[in-house]
Design an enzyme around this catalytic site. Structure first.
Site, PDB file in Angstrom:
ATOM      1  N   ARG A  35      -3.891 -17.650  13.288  1.00 27.95           N
ATOM      2  CA  ARG A  35      -4.804 -16.503  13.396  1.00 27.95           C
ATOM      3  C   ARG A  35      -4.310 -15.550  14.478  1.00 27.95           C
ATOM      4  NH1 ARG A  35      -8.900 -16.244  16.776  1.00 27.95           N
ATOM      5  NH2 ARG A  35      -9.547 -18.407  16.608  1.00 27.95           N
ATOM      6  N   TYR A  42     -12.507   6.741   1.889  1.00 28.01           N
ATOM      7  CA  TYR A  42     -12.541   5.527   1.061  1.00 28.01           C
ATOM      8  C   TYR A  42     -13.893   4.822   1.211  1.00 28.01           C
ATOM      9  CZ  TYR A  42     -11.325   0.932  -0.741  1.00 28.01           C
ATOM     10  OH  TYR A  42     -11.308  -0.242  -1.450  1.00 28.01           O
ATOM     11  N   ASP A  65      -5.239   6.876   7.349  1.00 24.37           N
ATOM     12  CA  ASP A  65      -5.113   5.917   6.256  1.00 24.37           C
ATOM     13  C   ASP A  65      -4.102   6.511   5.274  1.00 24.37           C
ATOM     14  OD1 ASP A  65      -5.338   4.463   3.887  1.00 24.37           O
ATOM     15  OD2 ASP A  65      -7.499   4.185   4.063  1.00 24.37           O
ATOM     16  N   LYS A 116      -1.933  -2.083  -2.216  1.00 21.42           N
ATOM     17  CA  LYS A 116      -1.592  -1.013  -3.149  1.00 21.42           C
ATOM     18  C   LYS A 116      -0.067  -0.868  -3.259  1.00 21.42           C
ATOM     19  CE  LYS A 116      -6.046  -0.805  -2.998  1.00 21.42           C
ATOM     20  NZ  LYS A 116      -6.789   0.103  -2.136  1.00 21.42           N
TER      21      LYS A 116
END
Ligand SMILES: *Cc1c(COP(=O)(O)O)cnc(C)c1O
Length: 407
Positions: free
Chosen positions: A61, A119, A191, A216
Site C-alpha cells: 500500500r 467528469y 485531468d 482509458k
C-alpha cells in the site's frame, strides 16, 4: 512428517521454501512484485525504511516496485520538455488519484475553482464528499479565462480543469489558466485523461499536477483500472503521503498490465486520432447529422487552442480520438443510432482498442435534466464516440449505415 529429527517440519518447509533471490540480470519484461510485504535484514533496517531515512520497500500500500515502474514510465512520457524532475504516483483508479489530490490540497473552508463540465466522478467527490467537510466547488466556464480569474479568491486552494472536456470536447487554454493559477498562488491541476501524453502534456504548458484515469488511453485495452498523478517531486511527496493514508494504491498485476499498454500508446493514439478526424469530417458533412463536436474541425471553438497545444505528426495535429456526434431527431434518434451500429460497441469508458459509443443524455450525463443539458451545450441526441483501432473505412461504413434518416 519430519524426515530427520533435526530438519524442520512439513508446515515449516511449506511456508519457508528456498528464498527468492532477484536475479542479477535485468529482465526485459517488467516483473510483477505480487507481494503485500517486504522483509528486512534486521529491525534497524525496518525502522529506517519505514521512517523514510533509507530507501526500500516495506508494504505494497505504501510502495510497490511494479506500481512504481508504471508511475515512472508515465512521468517520463508527461515530463518531456519540462524543466526539473517529474515524478509520478500510481493509484487504483482515476477517481482514487483525483480524490487523493483534492484531499491533499484542500482543507475546511477551501474553494476549488473547477470547470463546469467536469467528469461526473469528480463532481461527485466535490459535491457529495468534500462539501460535507467544508470544501466548496466554484464552477466556471474554463474556456472563459476572465471568468476563471474572477472566480479565484483568498480561499481558492486549486484550479481544476480537463485538457479536453466531455462531451463538448472544449479545449482548456492551459498557458492562460496557468497564469491565472500562478497569480492566485495556487496549483493548476489538469485531468488529461481524454488527451493522454500522446496528444498533450499539460506540464509543458504550465500545469502543476496532471491526473489520469489510466483505465482509458494509458492501459488502452479496456481490461484494467488504474490512475495516476504526475508533477514535481515536492508536490508529489504530499500526494504520496495522502495516498498511503487513504489507501487507493495500485495493485501490482494492474500496474503490469498498464505498463505494458504504454509501449503502444503513441501508435494507438496516433491512429485513433487520425481515424477520428476522418469520421468527424465525414459525419459533419452528412445531412442526417445536426452537429459534430471535435476540436479537429475548424468550426470547433477550441480548434485554434488545440492546434497550438496539441502534438502533430504526418497526419497533422492530433486532436484527440473522441468526438460527439448529434444526429437530427433528438434523444430517440441518438439512442437508435447507437443501437443500429454493428462494429461500434454500446459501452461505457473510452480510449480502448474497440470503438465505443454512448448516448450522452441517458448515460454519462444522466444526472442532468433537459435544462441543465441545454445550459451545458449538450443536445438530447448527442452520442459520444471513442474511436478505436478498427479500419476507419469500416467504422465510417458502420456509423453512416446506422444513421437514422429522420430530421
Ligand atoms: C474515467 C475518467 C475518470 C475516472 O477514472 P476511473 O479510472 O474510472 O476511476 C476521471 N476523469 C475522466 C476524464 C475520465 O474519463
Amino acid at each position: 512428517m519430519r524426515p530427520t529429527d533435526s530438519s524442520p517440519g512439513e508446515h515449516t518447509r511449506a511456508v519457508h521454501p528456498p528464498a527468492f533471490d532477484p536475479p542479477v540480470q535485468r529482465p526485459l519484461g517488467l516483473p510483477v512484485y505480487r507481494t503485500a510485504a517486504f522483509a528486512f535484514a534486521d529491525s534497524e533496517e525496518y525502522a529506517e525504511v519505514l521512517g523514510g531515512r533509507r530507501p526500500g520497500y516495506s508494504y505494497s500500500r505504501v510502495d510497490n516496485p511494479t506500481a512504481d515502474a508504471f508511475a515512472r514510465a508515465v512521468a517520463a512520457l508527461e515530463g518531456v520538455g519540462v524543466d526539473g524532475e517529474v515524478a509520478g504516483q500510481p493509484f487504483a483508479s482515476g477517481m482514487a488519484a483525483i480524490s487523493t489530490v483534492l484531499l491533499t490540497l484542500c482543507r475546511a473552508g477551501s474553494e476549488v475553482v473547477v470547470q463546469r463540465a467536469v467528469y461526473g466522478g469528480t463532481y461527485g467527490v466535490l459535491e457529495h464528499v468534500l462539501a460535507r467537510f467544508g470544501v466548496r466547488a466554484v464552477y466556471v466556464d474554463a474556456t472563459d479565462v476572465v471568468a476563471v480569474r474572477a472566480a479565484t479568491g483568498p480561499a481558492t486552494a486549486l484550479l481544476y480543469v480537463e485538457t479536453l472536456a466531455n462531451p463538448t470536447m472544449a479545449v482548456a487554454d492551459l498557458p492562460a489558466l496557468a497564469e491565472v493559477a500562478q497569480d492566485a498562488g495556487v496549483p493548476l491541476v489538469v485531468d488529461s485523461t481524454f488527451a493522454s501524453p500522446a496528444v498533450c502534456r499539460p506540464l509543458e504548458h504550465g500545469a502543476d499536477l496532471v491526473v489520469h484515469s489510466a483505465t482509458k488511453y494509458l492501459g488502452g485495452h479496456s481490461d484494467v483500472t488504474g490512475g495516476l498523478v504526475v508533477g514535481p517531486p515536492d508536490l508529489l511527496a504530499r500526494v504520496r503521503d495522502a495516498r498511503l493514508d487513504l489507501g487507493g494504491s495500485l495493485a501490482p498485476d494492474e500496474a503490469w498490465a498498464l505498463h505494458r499498454g504504454l509501449a503502444t500508446l503513441p501508435l494507438r493514439v496516433a491512429r485513433q486520432c487520425a481515424s477520428a478526424a476522418v469520421l468527424a469530417g465525414a459525419l459533419a458533412a452528412d445531412r442526417r447529422v445536426a452537429r459534430v463536436d471535435y476540436p479537429g474541425l475548424p468550426t470547433h471553438p477550441g480548434h485554434a487552442t488545440a492546434a497550438r497545444l496539441f502534438d502533430a505528426d504526418e497526419h497533422g495535429t492530433r486532436f484527440g480520438a473522441v468526438l460527439t456526434v448529434t444526429p437530427h431527431g433528438g434523444a430517440d434518434a441518438g439512442r437508435a443510432w447507437c443501437d443500429r451500429m454493428r462494429l461500434a460497441e454500446v459501452a461505457t469508458s473510452l480510449g480502448g482498442v474497440r470503438t465505443k459509443v454512448s448516448h450522452v443524455a441517458s448515460t454519462t450525463h444522466r444526472q442532468m435534466d433537459a435544462a441543465t443539458l441545454a445550459a451545458a451545450g449538450i443536445d438530447a441526441g448527442a452520442v459520444r464516440v471513442s474511436v478505436g483501432l478498427e479500419d476507419p473505412a469500416d467504422l465510417l461504413a458502420d456509423l453512416t449505415a446506422a444513421l437514422p434518416d429522420g430530421g
